[in-house]
Design a protein around this motif. Structure first.
Motif, PDB file in Angstrom:
ATOM      1  N   PHE A   1       2.018  -2.658   3.870  1.00 29.05           N
ATOM      2  CA  PHE A   1       1.142  -3.586   3.160  1.00 29.05           C
ATOM      3  C   PHE A   1      -0.042  -3.994   4.037  1.00 29.05           C
ATOM      4  O   PHE A   1       0.043  -4.018   5.267  1.00 29.05           O
ATOM      5  CB  PHE A   1       1.914  -4.846   2.740  1.00 29.05           C
ATOM      6  N   ASN A   2      -1.175  -4.247   3.351  1.00 29.67           N
ATOM      7  CA  ASN A   2      -2.318  -4.877   4.001  1.00 29.67           C
ATOM      8  C   ASN A   2      -2.074  -6.369   4.067  1.00 29.67           C
ATOM      9  O   ASN A   2      -1.388  -6.940   3.216  1.00 29.67           O
ATOM     10  CB  ASN A   2      -3.608  -4.605   3.215  1.00 29.67           C
TER      11      ASN A   2
ATOM     12  N   THR B   1       0.810  -1.229   0.000  1.00 29.62           N
ATOM     13  CA  THR B   1       0.000   0.000   0.000  1.00 29.62           C
ATOM     14  C   THR B   1       0.838   1.270   0.000  1.00 29.62           C
ATOM     15  O   THR B   1       0.338   2.344  -0.303  1.00 29.62           O
ATOM     16  CB  THR B   1      -0.919   0.029   1.236  1.00 29.62           C
ATOM     17  N   GLN B   2       2.119   1.143   0.353  1.00 31.56           N
ATOM     18  CA  GLN B   2       2.986   2.329   0.409  1.00 31.56           C
ATOM     19  C   GLN B   2       4.432   1.904   0.152  1.00 31.56           C
ATOM     20  O   GLN B   2       4.913   0.948   0.754  1.00 31.56           O
ATOM     21  CB  GLN B   2       2.868   3.017   1.767  1.00 31.56           C
ATOM     22  N   VAL B   3       5.094   2.619  -0.745  1.00 30.52           N
ATOM     23  CA  VAL B   3       6.508   2.371  -1.034  1.00 30.52           C
ATOM     24  C   VAL B   3       7.231   3.698  -1.118  1.00 30.52           C
ATOM     25  O   VAL B   3       6.821   4.603  -1.850  1.00 30.52           O
ATOM     26  CB  VAL B   3       6.706   1.604  -2.362  1.00 30.52           C
TER      27      VAL B   3
ATOM     28  N   GLN C   1      -0.723  -3.708  12.803  1.00 26.47           N
ATOM     29  CA  GLN C   1      -2.047  -3.467  13.366  1.00 26.47           C
ATOM     30  C   GLN C   1      -2.820  -4.775  13.335  1.00 26.47           C
ATOM     31  O   GLN C   1      -2.766  -5.523  12.353  1.00 26.47           O
ATOM     32  CB  GLN C   1      -2.810  -2.403  12.567  1.00 26.47           C
ATOM     33  N   PHE C   2      -3.538  -5.052  14.420  1.00 30.65           N
ATOM     34  CA  PHE C   2      -4.320  -6.279  14.458  1.00 30.65           C
ATOM     35  C   PHE C   2      -5.642  -6.040  15.178  1.00 30.65           C
ATOM     36  O   PHE C   2      -5.774  -5.118  15.981  1.00 30.65           O
ATOM     37  CB  PHE C   2      -3.530  -7.411  15.126  1.00 30.65           C
TER      38      PHE C   2
ATOM     39  N   LEU D   1      -3.977  -7.039  10.391  1.00 33.10           N
ATOM     40  CA  LEU D   1      -4.509  -6.192   9.329  1.00 33.10           C
ATOM     41  C   LEU D   1      -3.435  -5.544   8.466  1.00 33.10           C
ATOM     42  O   LEU D   1      -3.553  -5.514   7.239  1.00 33.10           O
ATOM     43  CB  LEU D   1      -5.397  -5.093   9.938  1.00 33.10           C
ATOM     44  N   GLU D   2      -2.401  -4.999   9.103  1.00 33.78           N
ATOM     45  CA  GLU D   2      -1.401  -4.226   8.361  1.00 33.78           C
ATOM     46  C   GLU D   2      -0.010  -4.455   8.936  1.00 33.78           C
ATOM     47  O   GLU D   2       0.149  -4.754  10.125  1.00 33.78           O
ATOM     48  CB  GLU D   2      -1.708  -2.719   8.433  1.00 33.78           C
ATOM     49  N   GLY D   3       0.988  -4.290   8.074  1.00 41.49           N
ATOM     50  CA  GLY D   3       2.380  -4.302   8.494  1.00 41.49           C
ATOM     51  C   GLY D   3       3.125  -3.164   7.819  1.00 41.49           C
ATOM     52  O   GLY D   3       2.765  -2.760   6.706  1.00 41.49           O
TER      53      GLY D   3
END
Length: 327
Positions: free
Chosen positions: A238-239, A228-230, A287-288, A266-268
């Motif tokens: 990433f999701n 999701t972001q670079v 995030q979880f 959810l996300e890393g």
């Protein structure tokens, strides 16, 4: 026989706990369709996690209130032995995983001790069969009431960092694509020893937003991640998606199943912070989601679990990056 009789409270407590667990577990493994006559709504409930061990402590006090007198050490040991027997038999019989048992143990110990203490006070004044019968039915009477409340989702964040004696490029290469991790490289962390699968590798098809990353763990566990972001040499986010149906039953305990009813990651996000030309600080944030009636408690354990996993991954990246720097 006299010595054995002194332990009858423990045996009654273990028997009650095992029967209660079997009844509560019916709905966990049948999606609520079997237990219509005595609805309990599963093991991940306040009724089971808090009230069953409480009733176990009451039984220990009722069946040997002379041993569990507040003036004797056994007032502590009897409920503890009952809970230890219940959890031990559940794990050894394969009905419960070690991770879930570990998470449940502090609550079970506290509530059983509370039940034993209150039981001594109650039964010293009135040791009637009717009173103890009503008290041990508490979990089953409370379960339908508890089910009227909708589970609340709560999002947690866990952040870990590590200092690495290497440049950004080497670290970046090791986070975008994680080559296969040998057993010698893996640092066996606490939760791995408790049964959580070890990391194997992470594959990324393209370093760009929308890229697909696959994180693979032992025993067939894997996560599909969408970038999701670079920000080159700085950020990779990433999701994370997990399909519980694709996770082998032996990979995780049911109640900590990623993507399941109670828990989901959810996300890393990796972030590289440059300290000098040959030293960086690597951040890993996740995030979880938790959805239990006692998120205040499961949240503590989940953060410990996520921190344990993340520290292991960061340590592997550190070792690889520093080895490349020195070669």
């Amino acid at each position: 026989m006299t010595k054995l009789k002194n332990w009858k409270g423990v045996f009654y407590g273990i028997a009650y706990g095992l029967v209660s667990r079997a009844i509560f577990a019916l709905e966990d493994f049948s999606n609520g369709s079997v237990n219509a006559l005595l609805p309990t709504f599963g093991l991940m409930t306040i009724s089971f996690m808090f009230l069953v061990p409480f009733a176990t402590g009451l039984l220990a006090a009722y069946h040997h209130d002379t041993v569990t007198s507040s003036r004797k050490v056994a007032s502590i040991s009897m409920p503890v032995f009952a809970v230890a027997g219940l959890i031990g038999i559940s794990v050894l019989s394969g009905k419960e995983g070690i991770i879930c048992a570990l998470m449940a143990l502090p609550v079970f110990l506290f509530m059983s001790l509370l039940g034993g203490y209150i039981g001594v006070r109650i039964f010293k004044r009135n040791k009637g069969d009717l009173s103890v019968s009503l008290l041990v039915l508490l979990p089953f009477l409370f379960a339908p009431l508890e089910n009227q409340f909708v589970l609340a989702d709560k999002i947690f964040t866990e952040h870990t960092t590590i200092a690495i004696e290497a440049n950004e490029q080497d670290v970046w290469n090791n986070i975008t694509r994680v080559k296969e991790i040998s057993e010698q490289e893996n640092n066996y962390s606490f939760f791995q020893l408790m049964g959580f699968p070890r990391p194997i590798k992470a594959e990324l098809d393209t370093v760009a937003v929308g890229g697909m990353r696959k994180a693979v763990f032992a025993r067939g566990l894997f996560f599909t991640e969408t970038v999701t972001q670079v920000e080159l040499l700085k950020t990779l986010a990433f999701n994370i998606e997990a399909d519980p149906a694709s996770i082998p039953p032996q990979a995780l305990d049911q109640h900590v199943m990623v993507g399941g009813t109670y828990f989901d990651v959810l996300e890393g996000k990796y972030e590289i912070e440059k300290i000098s030309n040959h030293k960086i600080r690597l951040h890993l944030t996740s995030q979880f989601r938790l959805s239990t009636p006692f998120n205040f408690y499961t949240g503590v354990w989940s953060k410990i679990l996520m921190k344990d996993i993340q520290q292991n991954i960061l340590e592997i990246i550190r070792q690889r990056s520093e080895a490349q720097q020195s070669s």
